[in-house]
Design an enzyme around this catalytic site. Structure first.
Site, PDB file in Angstrom:
ATOM      1  N   GLN A   1       0.731  -1.220  -0.109  1.00 36.31           N
ATOM      2  CA  GLN A   1      -0.129  -0.063  -0.080  1.00 36.31           C
ATOM      3  C   GLN A   1       0.857   1.165  -0.038  1.00 36.31           C
ATOM      4  O   GLN A   1       2.106   1.185   0.464  1.00 36.31           O
ATOM      5  CB  GLN A   1      -1.095  -0.220   1.195  1.00 36.31           C
ATOM      6  CG  GLN A   1      -2.242  -0.793   1.055  1.00 36.31           C
ATOM      7  CD  GLN A   1      -3.349  -0.770   2.095  1.00 36.31           C
ATOM      8  OE1 GLN A   1      -2.740  -0.378   3.034  1.00 36.31           O
ATOM      9  NE2 GLN A   1      -4.355  -0.856   1.784  1.00 36.31           N
TER      10      GLN A   1
ATOM     11  N   THR B   1       1.046  -3.333   7.436  1.00 37.39           N
ATOM     12  CA  THR B   1       1.345  -4.605   7.279  1.00 37.39           C
ATOM     13  C   THR B   1       0.199  -5.255   6.479  1.00 37.39           C
ATOM     14  O   THR B   1      -0.031  -6.270   6.245  1.00 37.39           O
ATOM     15  CB  THR B   1       1.041  -5.171   8.749  1.00 37.39           C
ATOM     16  OG1 THR B   1       1.913  -4.633   9.584  1.00 37.39           O
ATOM     17  CG2 THR B   1       1.236  -6.724   8.995  1.00 37.39           C
ATOM     18  N   HIS B   2      -0.074  -4.448   5.395  1.00 36.44           N
ATOM     19  CA  HIS B   2      -1.167  -4.774   4.451  1.00 36.44           C
ATOM     20  C   HIS B   2      -0.471  -5.093   3.305  1.00 36.44           C
ATOM     21  O   HIS B   2      -0.666  -4.659   2.271  1.00 36.44           O
ATOM     22  CB  HIS B   2      -2.149  -3.594   4.077  1.00 36.44           C
ATOM     23  CG  HIS B   2      -2.768  -3.068   5.370  1.00 36.44           C
ATOM     24  ND1 HIS B   2      -3.438  -1.854   5.465  1.00 36.44           N
ATOM     25  CD2 HIS B   2      -3.028  -3.815   6.705  1.00 36.44           C
ATOM     26  CE1 HIS B   2      -4.038  -1.692   6.640  1.00 36.44           C
ATOM     27  NE2 HIS B   2      -3.704  -2.654   7.589  1.00 36.44           N
ATOM     28  N   ASN B   3       0.153  -6.590   3.345  1.00 34.99           N
ATOM     29  CA  ASN B   3       0.649  -7.215   2.212  1.00 34.99           C
ATOM     30  C   ASN B   3      -0.384  -7.939   1.419  1.00 34.99           C
ATOM     31  O   ASN B   3      -1.062  -8.584   1.975  1.00 34.99           O
ATOM     32  CB  ASN B   3       1.800  -7.916   2.588  1.00 34.99           C
ATOM     33  CG  ASN B   3       2.768  -7.211   3.210  1.00 34.99           C
ATOM     34  OD1 ASN B   3       3.816  -6.747   2.638  1.00 34.99           O
ATOM     35  ND2 ASN B   3       2.998  -7.293   4.570  1.00 34.99           N
TER      36      ASN B   3
END
Lengths: 570, 257
Positions: free
Chosen positions: A333, A499-501
């Site tokens: 992101q 942490t939005h992989n």
């Protein structure tokens, strides 16, 4: 020599949100489930001393121990990949609940546009808006198809929110609980957004506004606004997590066998079916084989992809030829925003992970991109998560980073500044992907996952545009000094970002376009399922857990169906 | 919110020569300001650290009560510990707002951390092979933090001797700043790590010691929190969260929990 255990109906690899949901739904349907969790048991009673910024936020007490396993990283194929030796850019989870224990709880549904992004972009802007190097694709499932599962996840988690977002997909039910309290900072944001003819609404929150009992009979308590959510567990049981909802639901059935310190190292395959998993008891060092009729990969994005790669299941993506689906469409992101410095003091140290107001006017295709050189956008929000003193040392631009002036300003502005930030969507690009590292290994002798990633022109354009919109809002809020984020250059794995992989094990309408079908069933192996944010073909301008939770419910339904009738579900 | 709102601010704050000079200019004034409230504690230029005379009894809480044992677990001699102390004080100096790093016992905090998991990098991936990476790839040193600090302190002393023919602990504040700035700007040669990386660690550890719960040995008497207006461990803000007025709340530590 591995010990072979008695076979069960379903085994899940990891017990966080997705493993917990699969376990709860499958055991309720009568299936016997084993959950293999590489970390330890933990829950509300362990978080009594959680108001400790140093232990949890700075030294990452609840996160993955990288001495055992990490990833390697390079910006492009020409660079040598090197291990991520310390946590930074994102915070991987470990232990019961996974990264869903230390989440903030912001629980959105992706937009109807997200699920049909390729079709809708081509329709509105012509076939080549972004160029051929961007691997845009429809998800193989529409928003309307996923709506009942969104509804189910929101009811399980008791999400607090208000149905005031004009850009939201259709909802069959209102939010289970009312929105959180509106603080002075949020009121100020709301007023500014309205003045600018935008559409503010309260962030949908898994920090509950009131005590709530979910349809499974689990109770989630009311948030106390203590300011310790992100990177922390909740001592009140007021931040919904797998440990206080779906895991106890599964355990109550008597059909869920939850094993800790159990690290899966291989998926075992015979012919075109998987037969079980091999795992290591990390305390005793013993190896076990757990046979099962259905295997579900329910760990984080990187580990789900890794287990498929080391077990030779599916075809690895090759950016040189464009062939292969495993590892493709990795997305992250982009974080545009603006900081504001005020004269008046705010109670910035109070808050909750999902306490915020947001707008979707510049998210998805909710605004015209004809004259812009990017697609999608991001939700722009003011969140009052509880600012902590080690991590927050705001100073005006061009201030030294240490010494008397730094000390003076960082203390002065600690309670006089905050940011308006966006989660910018990330589009799949042919050079951004996951593969196996050829040099570096984990503590069990397996290769590390290798991440090849950099920001693209799309990201840079989006970042610039959205940062300017965030600055407009901040200006309207009356900040004395407004500082929009500087332009982004190369992706850097050091500073924390999000942490939005997503991506790597993408869902798709056809086997050519992804790893799993829209029940998250592997295209090549019918009794293997993989559910994580790795299923997202691109990443939207929201937190991913709402959409991930919905997909997990969809997957559970598929597993139950498969257990009865077998075969491909699509 | 997934991002630290203030990262963006910090990222923009790359120190420039001009700003650095501006800062050192202010430093002299700070010394005077600090003198108004508590004497030149922390600015003990003779390197005689660890005998702080700051009277905490006025707050009704003694240092002992908040648990801050003044013993060295990592450093083996007073000179090295004083170098660390003086360096952290330059980063976070005493001023009219309150104590600096030394008054907050930050050096003891860092000493204790270096003796434990932080110092030995036990939760980091430390397997080889080691190679120098791009800045975007982060920490690639074969050295642990304890080894980096040890070498860094020695290099600070060597730099003082080569620039000023004096020990670091005997320098004027502005001279100390000149050396620290050289480290920050990567002008000092270190082995297995860059000097700017060492400086980044030192700065971060200083702030951690100033603002972490007092049970770790820093943030003496919660003065770091008190200066900043952070109330530490509070059970709930549910009854205050909607109020427009800023709340001045006496901080609480986990030791009182």
């Amino acid at each position: 020599m591995a010990t072979t255990l008695p076979s069960v109906d379903v085994v899940t690899v990891g017990v966080g949100w997705t493993g917990g949901i699969i376990a709860a739904e499958c055991t309720k349907a009568g299936l016997k489930v084993v959950g293999l969790e590489r970390g330890q048991k933990r829950g509300t009673e362990d978080f009594l001393n959680v108001h400790d910024e140093y232990r949890y936020a700075i030294r990452y007490d609840l996160m993955q121990n990288l001495s055992k396993e990490t990833i390697s990283f390079r910006n492009d194929r020409k660079m040598k990949a090197l291990p991520m030796r310390q946590l930074g850019s994102f915070l991987l989870g470990e232990g019961l609940g996974g990264s869903g224990t230390h989440w903030n709880g912001q629980t959105y549904r992706f937009l109807p546009y997200d699920f049909k992004i390729k079709t809708m972009t081509d329709e509105r802007y012509g076939a080549n808006k972004l160029g051929p190097d961007y691997l845009l694709q429809d998800w193989g499932l529409t928003y309307d198809q996923l709506e009942p599962y969104f509804d189910k996840f929101e009811k399980t988690t008791g999400i607090s929110g208000e149905d005031k977002n004009p850009f939201s997909g259709k909802r069959t039910n209102p939010f289970p609980t009312p929105p959180m309290k509106k603080t002075p900072m949020l009121v100020q944001f709301e007023k500014a957004a309205k003045n600018l003819k935008l559409s503010p609404y309260m962030v949908p929150s898994a920090n509950l506004s009131e005590a709530y009992q979910n349809p499974d009979g689990e109770t989630i308590n009311a948030c106390q606004y203590c300011g310790f959510c992100e990177r922390f567990g909740c001592e009140y049981g007021a931040k919904t997590s797998a440990e206080i909802t779906v895991v106890p639901t599964a355990l109550k059935t008597g059909k869920f066998d939850l094993r800790f310190n159990s690290n899966v190292v291989e998926i075992l395959k015979q012919g075109n079916k998987v037969t079980g998993v091999k795992y290591l008891d990390t305390i005793s060092g013993e190896e076990f084989i757990q046979p099962a009729n259905v295997i579900v990969l329910t760990s984080y994005v990187f580990n789900n992809a890794k287990l498929l790669m080391v077990s030779n299941i599916g075809q690895q993506y090759d950016p040189a030829t464009g062939k292969g689906t495993l590892g493709r469409n990795y997305c992250y992101q982009i974080l545009p925003g603006a900081a504001g410095f005020f004269d008046e003091q705010y109670n910035t140290f109070m808050g909750a992970g999902s306490l915020g107001m947001t707008i979707d006017d510049f998210n998805g295709d909710n605004f015209d991109h004809s004259e812009l050189n990017f697609i999608h956008g991001g939700n722009i929000a003011l969140t009052q998560t509880g600012t902590r003193p080690i991590g927050s040392n705001p100073t005006l631009p061009d201030t030294p980073t240490w010494g008397p002036e730094f000390k003076k300003q960082s203390i002065h502005y600690y309670t006089r500044s905050f940011g308006v930030g966006a989660q910018g969507a990330s589009m799949p690009y042919k050079e951004n992907y996951l593969s196996l590292d050829s040099v570096y290994k984990d503590a069990y002798g397996l290769p590390l996952v290798q991440l090849t990633y950099n920001f693209t022109d799309q990201d840079r354009a989006l970042h610039k545009f959205i940062s300017a919109r965030a600055a407009d809002i901040m200006k309207e809020m009356g900040a004395k000094t407004v500082v929009p984020s500087g332009e982004i250059k190369d992706y850097n794995i050091v500073p924390y970002q999000t942490t939005h992989n997503t991506g790597g094990t993408v869902m798709s309408l056809t086997p050519e376009d992804g790893v799993v079908n829209n029940y998250l069933q592997h295209w090549d192996v019918e009794n293997l399922f993989a559910v994580s944010a790795g299923n997202f073909p691109h990443n939207s301008g929201y937190n991913p857990t709402g959409t991930l939770g919905a997909l997990a419910y969809r997957c559970a339904e598929g597993i139950i169906k498969y257990s009865k009738s077998g075969g491909s579900l699509v | 919110m997934s991002s630290d709102n203030n990262n963006n601010n910090n990222n923009n704050n790359n120190i420039s020569r001009r700003n650095f000079l501006k800062t050192t200019g202010i430093a002299a004034g700070t010394l005077v300001g600090g003198g108004l409230i508590g004497g030149l504690v922390g600015y003990n230029l003779n390197g005689n650290i660890g005998t702080s005379t700051l009277d905490h009894a006025q707050n009704g809480v003694t240092n002992e009560a908040t648990g801050s044992p003044k013993a060295k677990m990592f450093f083996m001699n007073n000179r090295d510990f004083s170098i660390l102390s003086n360096a952290t004080e330059r980063i976070f100096p005493e001023d009219d707002l309150g104590p600096g790093a030394i008054g907050l016992d930050v050096p003891y905090f860092i000493d204790h951390q270096l003796a434990g998991q932080y110092g030995s990098n036990s939760k980091e991936y430390m397997q080889g092979p080691f190679a120098e990476g791009a800045p975007t790839q982060g920490y690639q040193s074969r050295l642990t933090r304890a080894e980096i600090f040890k070498q860094g302190i020695q290099k600070i002393e060597a730099e003082a001797q080569s620039r000023f023919k004096k020990g670091f602990n005997d320098l004027e504040g502005a001279q100390m700043d000149e050396i620290l700035t050289a480290f920050q700007k990567d002008e000092v040669k270190m082995t297995g790590v860059t000097s700017s990386f060492f400086f980044t660690l030192l700065r971060a550890a200083t702030l951690e010691g100033a603002y972490s719960d007092p049970m770790y040995g820093g943030n003496r008497n919660m003065e770091g929190w008190r200066m900043k207006g952070f109330p530490g461990h509070q059970m709930a803000y549910i009854t205050q969260i909607e109020d427009a007025k800023f709340k001045k709340i006496e901080p609480n530590s986990l030791g009182n929990h």
